[in-house]
Write a protein that holds these residues in place. Structure first.
Motif, short mmCIF file in Angstrom:
data_model
loop_
_atom_site.label_atom_id
_atom_site.label_comp_id
_atom_site.label_asym_id
_atom_site.label_seq_id
_atom_site.Cartn_x
_atom_site.Cartn_y
_atom_site.Cartn_z
N MET A 1 0.89 -1.12 0.08
CA MET A 1 0.05 0.15 0.12
C MET A 1 0.77 1.22 0.14
O MET A 1 1.88 1.20 0.73
N SER A 2 0.56 2.23 -0.85
CA SER A 2 1.40 3.34 -0.83
C SER A 2 1.07 4.31 0.19
O SER A 2 -0.09 4.34 0.75
N LEU A 3 1.79 5.32 0.46
CA LEU A 3 1.68 6.32 1.29
C LEU A 3 0.36 7.16 1.37
O LEU A 3 -0.38 7.41 2.19
N THR A 4 0.02 7.38 -0.13
CA THR A 4 -1.23 8.09 -0.23
C THR A 4 -2.17 7.27 -0.01
O THR A 4 -3.13 7.85 0.50
N GLU A 5 -2.36 6.05 -0.10
CA GLU A 5 -3.54 4.96 0.12
C GLU A 5 -3.61 4.97 1.69
O GLU A 5 -4.71 5.12 2.10
N ILE A 6 -2.37 4.90 2.26
CA ILE A 6 -2.71 4.62 3.87
C ILE A 6 -2.94 6.07 4.23
O ILE A 6 -4.25 5.82 5.23
N GLU A 7 -2.77 7.14 3.75
CA GLU A 7 -3.06 8.64 4.36
C GLU A 7 -4.54 8.63 3.94
O GLU A 7 -5.45 9.27 4.86
N LYS A 149 -4.83 0.17 14.64
CA LYS A 149 -3.64 1.04 14.75
C LYS A 149 -2.71 0.97 13.38
O LYS A 149 -1.59 1.19 13.47
N GLY A 150 -2.87 -0.37 12.66
CA GLY A 150 -2.01 -0.95 11.73
C GLY A 150 -1.67 0.12 10.70
O GLY A 150 -0.43 0.36 10.25
N ARG A 151 -2.67 1.13 10.27
CA ARG A 151 -2.30 2.03 9.23
C ARG A 151 -1.30 3.17 9.80
O ARG A 151 -0.44 3.89 9.12
N ALA A 152 -1.65 3.60 11.20
CA ALA A 152 -0.81 4.87 11.43
C ALA A 152 0.36 4.26 11.73
O ALA A 152 1.39 4.85 11.65
N MET A 153 0.42 2.76 12.17
CA MET A 153 2.00 2.23 12.32
C MET A 153 2.78 2.13 10.91
O MET A 153 4.05 2.50 10.85
N ALA A 154 2.06 1.72 9.99
CA ALA A 154 2.49 1.83 8.54
C ALA A 154 2.98 3.43 8.21
O ALA A 154 4.35 3.57 7.52
N SER A 170 -3.55 -4.62 23.40
CA SER A 170 -4.70 -5.30 22.57
C SER A 170 -4.09 -6.13 21.44
O SER A 170 -3.34 -5.89 20.61
N VAL A 171 -4.80 -7.42 21.57
CA VAL A 171 -4.37 -8.58 20.44
C VAL A 171 -4.89 -7.84 19.13
O VAL A 171 -4.47 -8.30 17.99
N SER A 172 -5.88 -7.46 19.14
CA SER A 172 -6.61 -6.73 17.88
C SER A 172 -5.82 -5.88 17.23
O SER A 172 -5.67 -5.69 15.95
N GLN A 173 -4.81 -5.06 18.14
CA GLN A 173 -4.08 -3.90 17.42
C GLN A 173 -2.63 -4.64 17.01
O GLN A 173 -2.05 -4.28 16.18
N MET A 174 -2.47 -5.77 17.70
CA MET A 174 -1.42 -6.54 17.04
C MET A 174 -1.75 -7.15 15.67
O MET A 174 -0.70 -7.12 14.81
N GLN A 175 -2.95 -7.65 15.61
CA GLN A 175 -3.41 -8.17 14.35
C GLN A 175 -3.57 -7.11 13.21
O GLN A 175 -2.94 -7.12 12.12
N SER A 176 -3.81 -5.83 13.54
CA SER A 176 -3.85 -4.76 12.67
C SER A 176 -2.50 -4.34 12.30
O SER A 176 -2.39 -3.95 10.92
N ALA A 177 -1.70 -4.00 13.09
CA ALA A 177 -0.30 -3.79 12.52
C ALA A 177 0.33 -5.03 11.98
O ALA A 177 1.12 -4.77 10.93
N SER A 178 0.09 -6.17 12.15
CA SER A 178 0.46 -7.23 11.28
C SER A 178 0.14 -7.21 9.77
O SER A 178 0.97 -7.76 9.10
N HIS A 180 -1.29 -4.38 8.18
CA HIS A 180 -1.00 -3.09 7.49
C HIS A 180 0.29 -2.74 7.60
O HIS A 180 0.87 -1.75 7.00
N ALA A 181 1.21 -3.40 8.63
CA ALA A 181 2.48 -2.74 8.77
C ALA A 181 3.34 -3.92 9.29
O ALA A 181 4.05 -4.18 10.31
N PRO A 182 3.49 -5.16 8.37
CA PRO A 182 4.01 -6.33 8.69
C PRO A 182 5.57 -6.13 9.20
O PRO A 182 6.22 -7.12 9.79
N GLY A 183 6.31 -4.99 8.76
CA GLY A 183 7.64 -5.08 9.00
C GLY A 183 7.91 -4.48 10.50
O GLY A 183 8.89 -4.43 10.95
#
Length: 225
Positions: A1-7, A149-154, A170-178, A180-183
């Motif tokens: 996902m590009s930065l523009t798409e994230i934003e 929080k995944g997109r904010a982390m990305a 939060s496990v749901s925030q862990m999943q969101s980050a995994s 949208h921001a797997p790195g």
């Protein structure tokens, strides 16, 4: 996902706050949750709602079915739970006490990495959250997120262009980050009893820790600090 798409998928208020963070490119970054990670939340919330005639019975990590009138087996409707939580933040956000070890750990880590506070507190409580964090010794930039929080982390990882981590209970925030921001390094903070009991492990996290001493050690190693 590009930065523009994230934003485009971030809430405008969250994006504005992210853009206001003075990020130094090439310097490791740590984003940290607040409730039950840096300050006491559920235990404080339970004490508060008991003064109003209600209590919490946490068997799952969700609102629905966890709040009851004292002495009743009939759980409060979801909207009533939200109402009590909103009242808590309106009346108690300035009184939340720090989780043991968090303030000192972030003070040490802040000499090695950039610190950002990433919270899902109701937006109308933003000023009180900021004042409370300052009062307990956590003066780091504050970003109020909504939802995952995944997109904010990305976004943060893209702008830091350096090893980046999220610490959250939060496990749901862990999943969101995994997703949208797997790195991003994902530290599941199980420092309070109910989180440890409900989630003895977290499959979406890089690691699970039970206190700030272990969290600090894991962050230093994982981020190469």
């Amino acid at each position: 996902m590009s930065l523009t798409e994230i934003e485009s998928e971030l809430a405008p208020e969250t994006l504005d706050q992210l853009r206001a963070v003075p990020i130094v490119k090439g310097h490791p970054l740590i984003a940290v949750d607040v409730d039950d990670t840096l300050v006491v939340f559920v235990d404080h919330l339970d004490r508060f709602i008991r003064t109003l005639g209600f209590e919490m019975r946490l068997v799952t990590y969700q609102l629905e079915g966890t709040m009851f009138p004292i002495g009743s087996d009939e759980a409060l409707p979801f909207d009533d739970c939200i109402g009590l939580i909103n009242r808590f933040f309106e009346e108690q956000a300035l009184e939340q006490e720090p989780i043991l070890g968090g303030v000192d750990a972030l003070l040490r880590l802040s000499s090695l990495a950039q610190i950002v506070i990433l919270t899902n507190v109701p937006r109308r409580a933003t000023k009180d959250r900021r004042r409370n964090l300052d009062h307990i010794g956590l003066p780091y930039p504050l970003v109020v997120n909504s939802g995952g929080k995944g997109r904010a982390m990305a976004w943060l990882a893209e702008h830091a262009a350096a090893p980046t981590a999220l610490v959250d209970d939060s496990v749901s925030q862990m999943q969101s980050a995994s997703i949208h921001a797997p790195g991003v390094i994902r530290i599941h903070f199980a420092g309070v009893e109910h989180v440890r009991r409900i989630f003895p492990s977290c499959e979406h996290a890089t690691a699970q820790v039970h206190d700030w001493a272990a969290c600090e050690e894991r962050l230093v190693t994982a981020l190469g600090l």
